[in-house]
Design a protein around this motif. Structure first.
Motif, short mmCIF file in Angstrom:
data_model
loop_
_atom_site.label_atom_id
_atom_site.label_comp_id
_atom_site.label_asym_id
_atom_site.label_seq_id
_atom_site.Cartn_x
_atom_site.Cartn_y
_atom_site.Cartn_z
N SER A 1 0.84 -1.19 0.00
CA SER A 1 0.00 0.00 0.00
C SER A 1 0.88 1.24 0.00
O SER A 1 2.07 1.18 0.31
CB SER A 1 -0.91 0.01 1.23
OG SER A 1 -1.70 -1.15 1.30
N SER B 1 3.77 2.38 2.93
CA SER B 1 3.95 1.18 3.78
C SER B 1 5.41 0.82 3.99
O SER B 1 5.71 -0.22 4.55
CB SER B 1 3.22 -0.02 3.15
OG SER B 1 1.83 0.15 3.18
N ARG C 1 1.83 -3.15 6.68
CA ARG C 1 2.25 -2.25 7.75
C ARG C 1 1.06 -1.95 8.65
O ARG C 1 -0.09 -1.98 8.20
CB ARG C 1 2.82 -0.95 7.17
CG ARG C 1 3.39 0.01 8.21
CD ARG C 1 3.96 1.26 7.57
NE ARG C 1 4.61 2.10 8.57
CZ ARG C 1 5.23 3.26 8.30
NH1 ARG C 1 5.28 3.70 7.04
NH2 ARG C 1 5.78 3.96 9.26
N ILE D 1 0.66 3.66 8.72
CA ILE D 1 0.42 4.12 7.35
C ILE D 1 -0.22 5.51 7.39
O ILE D 1 0.20 6.42 6.66
CB ILE D 1 -0.50 3.13 6.60
CG1 ILE D 1 0.23 1.81 6.35
CG2 ILE D 1 -0.98 3.73 5.29
CD1 ILE D 1 -0.64 0.75 5.70
#
Length: 395
Positions: A79, A82, A226, A231
């Motif tokens: 993502s 991350s 993560r 994040i």
């Protein structure tokens, strides 16, 4: 009398045979123990940087002759914010890896167009950059120099008189704007020199359609995850207008939903993913960078080198001492990684943390992240907010 002599001789032979068997068994199990003994960061740190480039996990010097390496293709999915840029550099620094930074971005800004991804990845893994599918990638990579300076293989295509004395990477991108444009021909030629191809991709929200590429092209998937709270904190500090102005929790619901969908797919024992998928938590990589990096390289069956070890030491174990009055570089990597892992706990408010925990309950549970409920729990760094790898057995 003769019979007695023959009997004694027979006994001696049997005795010697048993001794030989005992010695053989002893050395066999001793060597097995050495080979399979886990390597801690402390043990690894005691090995000289100049020596480790030829040393395997067994502790014995090994080398892979040129041209003998198995061709291995890798895709790192993650993502946004991350820790994927840092993780990607663990492979970009390898002399035998052709690394590309977000090569699918030209297929879509918010998320890649997944119906086109398979064809593009196949062309890239075959080093077919003269394919018309990749003409737009060539064009955009020449425009957005970040994607070029984040790949050592592409930097090598720039004349030495331009790059000499400049540290490669996104924070010195102005220098690399002077480089001649990439061409389909020179990228294809460069790519074919490397036995390993490694592509870092963000915003790839589904992996089911990767089955054909994985099976046909020996692709290994590294899934970097993560803590959603980390994040969010990282996105807040990214100077991205979409996040800081439009919506304080922009995309967190979808981020956690997509992660949960991938985790559910892999945890069901999907056949084509078996042996081709490994999940890594950014926090494990931050807290134990050497040990975790070795485990990833072991999974990929790519030799771990002294250059990688040296880069890890310089970029994860020392506080950044660089002073600058210039605008902050959002892709700066030389940080003390153990400080980065849980920095969000000291820089976020409880109300926001509780909201993220509510949005991302399923993802947090499946990845071993623990909730906090009070201000004291949030700020107390000694209180763990994630299960250990031993407790969690992260894939």
């Amino acid at each position: 009398m003769l019979r007695m002599k023959m009997l004694r001789k027979c006994r001696r032979n049997v005795f010697m045979f048993l001794i030989i068997i005992f010695i053989y068994i002893f050395f066999f199990f001793t060597r097995w123990n050495i080979i399979h003994k886990p390597i801690s960061d402390t043990e690894f740190n005691s090995v000289g940087v100049n020596e480790y480039h030829n040393k395997g996990r067994s502790g014995h010097f090994t080398s892979v002759p040129a041209g003998r390496q198995s061709k291995i293709n890798v895709i790192l999915i993650a993502s946004w914010r991350s820790g994927s840029s840092f993780t990607g550099q663990l492979f970009n620094m390898h002399q035998d890896i052709f690394y590309l930074f977000e090569p699918l971005r030209f297929l879509g800004q918010e998320k890649v167009k997944q119906d086109e991804t398979t064809e593009v990845l196949e062309a890239m893994y075959k080093c077919d950059f003269e394919n018309s599918l990749l003409s737009e990638w060539i064009k955009q990579t020449n425009i957005d120099v970040l994607h070029r300076v984040s790949s050592n293989a592409l930097i090598e295509l720039c004349p030495k008189e331009i790059t000499q004395g400049a540290d490669p990477g996104p924070c010195t991108r102005r220098i690399y704007k002077q480089c001649p444009d990439l061409t389909p021909e020179n990228v294809t030629h460069a790519c074919k020199k490397y036995p390993y191809k490694f592509f870092k991709v963000i915003k790839l929200t589904d992996i089911k359609f990767l089955e054909e590429v994985v099976v046909k092209h020996n692709v290994k998937i590294i899934h970097l995850v993560r803590d959603p709270r980390g994040i969010h904190f990282s996105r807040q500090n990214s100077y991205d207008v979409r996040y800081t102005v439009n919506n304080n929790l922009f995309g967190m619901y979808w981020t956690c939903r997509h992660v949960s969908e991938i985790v559910n797919l892999t945890d069901r024992g999907t056949k084509w993913l078996q042996g081709n998928y490994k999940r890594i938590r950014f926090e494990d990589l931050s807290m134990q960078p050497l040990q975790t990096s070795i485990q990833i390289y072991d999974f990929l069956k790519i030799p771990f080198t002294g250059k990688i070890k040296q880069w890890i030491v310089e970029n994860t174990m020392k506080k950044n001492q660089t002073k600058t009055t210039k605008k902050k570089c959002n892709h700066k990597l030389n940080k003390k990684s153990s400080d980065v892992a849980h920095a969000w706990r000291l820089n976020s408010n409880l109300t926001t943390v509780l909201e993220i925990q509510n949005i991302c309950t399923q993802a947090m549970q499946s990845l071993g992240y623990l909730k906090v409920n009070t201000e004291q729990e949030l700020r107390d760094i000694s209180l763990p907010v994630m299960l250990s790898r031993t407790e969690m057995e992260v894939q």
